[in-house]
Design a protein around this motif. Structure first.
Motif, PDB file in Angstrom:
ATOM      1  N   UNK A 157       0.789  -1.241   0.000  1.00 37.42           N
ATOM      2  CA  UNK A 157       0.000   0.000   0.000  1.00 37.42           C
ATOM      3  C   UNK A 157       0.817   1.286   0.000  1.00 37.42           C
ATOM      4  N   UNK A 158       2.104   1.182   0.252  1.00 40.36           N
ATOM      5  CA  UNK A 158       2.928   2.387   0.286  1.00 40.36           C
ATOM      6  C   UNK A 158       2.911   3.067   1.646  1.00 40.36           C
ATOM      7  N   UNK A 159       3.771   4.061   1.813  1.00 40.79           N
ATOM      8  CA  UNK A 159       3.913   4.754   3.088  1.00 40.79           C
ATOM      9  C   UNK A 159       2.649   5.506   3.508  1.00 40.79           C
ATOM     10  N   UNK A 160       1.878   5.971   2.519  1.00 39.45           N
ATOM     11  CA  UNK A 160       0.675   6.747   2.840  1.00 39.45           C
ATOM     12  C   UNK A 160      -0.329   5.934   3.641  1.00 39.45           C
ATOM     13  N   UNK A 161      -0.256   4.597   3.546  1.00 38.49           N
ATOM     14  CA  UNK A 161      -1.199   3.731   4.254  1.00 38.49           C
ATOM     15  C   UNK A 161      -1.066   3.866   5.770  1.00 38.49           C
TER      16      UNK A 161
END
Length: 297
Positions: A157-161
């Motif tokens: 999901x990437x860091x934004x998750x």
């Protein structure tokens, strides 16, 4: 300054003890909060049914999934709250309004810093592990640990998750404000009539948390669901807090906003009660220890 250190240590100690004692209830309430299908064969029918199924399928470890991340989250939260308290002690006495504003700012900052920890904790706590049929035997798949969960979130999901669910979490900053306001108001009134003991602190902490959790619970459900990996289906994905509220009401009725509330209320009340009770006891011992250490040095 010694009082500030004592408050920090006793608050952290009380929080950790309360967390450990009530964590199975956190697991049960979290899984009920994120459960959308209540009719499936593996669906939890209620708090007791959830506890039994988790224990049968995953053992006692299942009831304590994500405990390490939760304790770390509590430690960071208490550390930030202590910094705020020390800052306040260095200034003139704050009015009630100023204290609420300062608490809101500090609480919001704490949410922004600790939200990644609670995203990891939510995913670990709500991850089901079922028994699979092997060749003539039943085996239990292993759950991912904290580091593995963090890496999985980054990869998928990437860091934004790590900041999913941050808006309802910010709204929930009002929860401790409500809790401590109720606690302090009741405490000041009862102190005029008698000297408070451990049982009094236990009950006052329980009442304060009961009022706070009951009034903010729908946002707890929204936060838990938004912190999970979002579905690729448009109809199942929560775009924001308001969208999540609408979809829960539409698909599950108003009762969906209060899934797991019984377990959560019990856990919240016991956690607050144990926290206040142990904090008072630990504070006395910490003050005595620091005084003894000062004399020795």
């Amino acid at each position: 300054m010694s009082d500030n250190v004592a408050h920090a240590l006793s608050g952290a100690g009380g929080g950790i003890i309360a967390m450990i004692l009530t964590y199975p209830l956190i697991t049960v309430s979290s899984r009920l909060q994120v459960q959308k299908d209540t009719k499936g064969i593996d669906a939890y029918k209620g708090g007791w049914d959830a506890a039994v199924k988790i224990f049968n399928n995953e053992g006692i470890k299942g009831l304590y999934s994500g405990l390490n991340s939760a304790i770390f989250g509590i430690a960071v939260t208490n550390g930030m709250c202590t910094t705020k308290a020390i800052f306040e002690k260095s200034k003139r006495p704050m009015s009630v309004v100023e204290s609420i504003i300062a608490g809101t700012i500090a609480g919001s900052a704490t949410v922004l810093v600790t939200n990644p920890i609670w995203v990891v904790n939510t995913r670990m706590t709500t991850c089901k592990v079922s028994l699979d049929e092997g060749e003539g035997e039943r085996t239990k798949p292993r759950k991912l640990g904290t580091i593995a969960t963090i890496l999985k979130i980054i990869n998928e999901d990437g860091l934004k998750a790590f900041w999913q669910g941050v808006i309802p979490a910010l709204i929930l900053v009002t929860n401790p404000i409500i809790q401590y306001t109720v606690f302090e108001q009741l405490k000041s009134r009862i102190e005029k009539m008698k000297k408070l003991g451990n049982l009094d602190f236990f009950l006052l902490g329980a009442i304060g948390k009961l009022v706070a959790t009951s009034s903010t619970y729908p946002y707890i459900v929204i936060k838990s669901r938004m912190q999970l990996r979002q579905s690729s289906l448009e109809s199942a994905r929560y775009k924001n807090t308001w969208d999540g509220l609408q979809k829960i009401i539409t698909n599950e009725g108003y009762g969906g906003l209060y899934k797991g509330i019984t377990s959560k209320l019990l856990q919240s009340v016991l956690t607050a009660a144990f926290l206040f009770m142990y904090k008072e006891v630990l504070f006395k011992y910490t003050i005595a220890f620091l005084a003894l250490r000062k004399r020795v040095i």
